[in-house]
Enzyme design. Structure first.
Site, PDB file in Angstrom:
ATOM      1  N   LEU A   5       0.128 -81.376  27.549  1.00  0.00           N
ATOM      2  CA  LEU A   5       0.192 -80.099  28.259  1.00  0.00           C
ATOM      3  C   LEU A   5      -0.626 -80.184  29.546  1.00  0.00           C
ATOM      4  CD1 LEU A   5      -0.573 -77.785  25.184  1.00  0.00           C
ATOM      5  CD2 LEU A   5       1.675 -78.397  26.075  1.00  0.00           C
ATOM      6  N   GLU A   6      -0.037 -79.724  30.624  1.00  0.00           N
ATOM      7  CA  GLU A   6      -0.805 -79.588  31.863  1.00  0.00           C
ATOM      8  C   GLU A   6      -0.775 -78.107  32.210  1.00  0.00           C
ATOM      9  OE1 GLU A   6       0.898 -80.936  35.484  1.00  0.00           O
ATOM     10  OE2 GLU A   6      -1.037 -81.099  36.465  1.00  0.00           O
ATOM     11  N   LEU A   7      -1.848 -77.417  31.879  1.00  0.00           N
ATOM     12  CA  LEU A   7      -1.861 -75.953  31.963  1.00  0.00           C
ATOM     13  C   LEU A   7      -2.858 -75.484  32.997  1.00  0.00           C
ATOM     14  CD1 LEU A   7      -2.108 -75.295  28.120  1.00  0.00           C
ATOM     15  CD2 LEU A   7      -0.062 -75.709  29.484  1.00  0.00           C
TER      16      LEU A   7
END
Ligand code: ADP
Length: 321
Positions: free
Chosen positions: A298-300
């Site tokens: 995840l790149e949040l």
């Protein structure tokens, strides 16, 4: 979302790889460039002529309408004009895309990395050969200045080139055994079908950054681009087909995000979710992936801190921020 750092992505089991060797964001574009106007009609005509203006989803190597015939308007954010109507898909189409990716995994994962690399290299070459058109398409549907959009194609295509090379060097490991009659070693293998969900702000690069390493390692993908910017994803997928990437290895569905997301999350055939986007959606995906114990990358965010020190040149700091 945060795009300042490099994404940590891993499409092989057991270890993270490649984290420190990714192409740098800094290399691709200046922060400010003059907006150049893009004439919508001439751009769409040119794209249509070269077969890059795709409006259907891609499932098993075939361009497919939504099963209920629904479409979704894609707008030029600068003018509000409708650029195209694309298939508005949901759970059913996604399930079929997963099945195609699952079938294709059988043969794609059995190729050597060097064999896969040839197709990926061709894909890279085609992306670069169509750099100007793809840049215009990005500007048209995403709204960033043309110079930055063309820079994104350069930057995005490089992920394909990089991983095509790097996947040839996915080494295992031999571990000193704790018992005299045992041998311990780590073998890295593709995890399976990966679901890739991407945002609107980098319509090409967020896809290549996920799909490049996945394919290079032997995984197959179901991509769900942002509904605001699906045309670039579809054009990139068309070029993947032209490059000879086998049917079913890259599938693209777009439309009803929660329905597509649910189909990806609940399928036992999907073994990995890779996502760039908001923290709120990321949390939902992480929770949903737990049911079938999928790997997640995840790149949040949207929280990029900017610290201005006492001795900073304020004009530079403001521009930088
Ligand atoms: P941003 O608006 O910053 O791009 P979002 O998280 O809203 O971030 O969107 C990123 C991607 O996530 C888009 O492709 C969007 O369609 C998708 N998305 C939004 N909600 C869901 C969901 N419930 N399940 C799967 N994907 C989703």
């Amino acid at each position: 979302m945060t795009l300042s750092g490099v994404a940590r992505v891993a499409f092989v089991g057991s270890r993270r790889i490649f984290a420190s060797h990714l192409p740098s964001m800094q290399s691709y574009t200046p922060a400010f460039s003059r907006q150049m106007s893009v004439g919508m009609k001439s751009v769409t005509d040119r794209l249509r002529d070269s077969g890059l203006l795709r409006t259907q989803g891609l499932i098993g190597g075939k361009w497919i309408d939504a099963y209920d015939g629904k479409t979704l308007e894609v707008h030029n954010p600068a003018t509000g004009e409708v650029i195209a109507n694309v298939s508005c898909m949901g759970g059913k189409e996604t399930k079929d895309a997963i099945s195609s990716a699952f079938d294709a995994f059988n043969s794609w994962s059995k190729l050597t990395a060097a064999e896969r690399s040839k197709g990926l290299r061709k894909w890279y070459d085609l992306l670069m050969a169509h750099k100007e058109e793809l840049g215009q398409l990005i500007t048209l549907e995403q709204g960033k200045p043309l110079k930055e959009a063309v820079g994104e194609v350069d930057y995005g295509a490089k992920f394909i080139e990089f991983y095509a090379e790097e996947a040839k060097r996915v080494y295992g490991e031999i571990i000193p055994a704790t018992l005299p009659d045992r041998r311990l070693f780590v073998l890295k293998q593709p995890v399976g079908v990966a679901g890739a969900i991407t945002p609107w702000n980098f319509p090409l690069a967020m896809i290549t950054r996920k799909v490049g390493p996945a394919l290079a390692c032997g995984c197959t993908v179901v991509v769900k681009p942002s509904e605001f910017t699906p045309l670039t994803a579809l054009a990139a997928a068309e070029l993947a087909l032209q490059a000879g990437i086998p049917p079913g290895v890259v599938n693209v569905v777009m439309g009803n995000a929660p329905d597509i997301g649910d189909a990806l999350l609940t399928s036992p055939q999907v073994r990995k979710i890779t996502f760039t986007g908001s923290t709120a959606v990321g949390k939902k995906l992480m929770a949903g992936a737990a049911g079938t114990v999928k790997k997640v990358s995840l790149e949040l965010g949207g929280n990029a801190p900017c610290i201005v020190f006492d001795d900073a040149d304020l004009n530079v700091a403001v521009n930088g921020a």
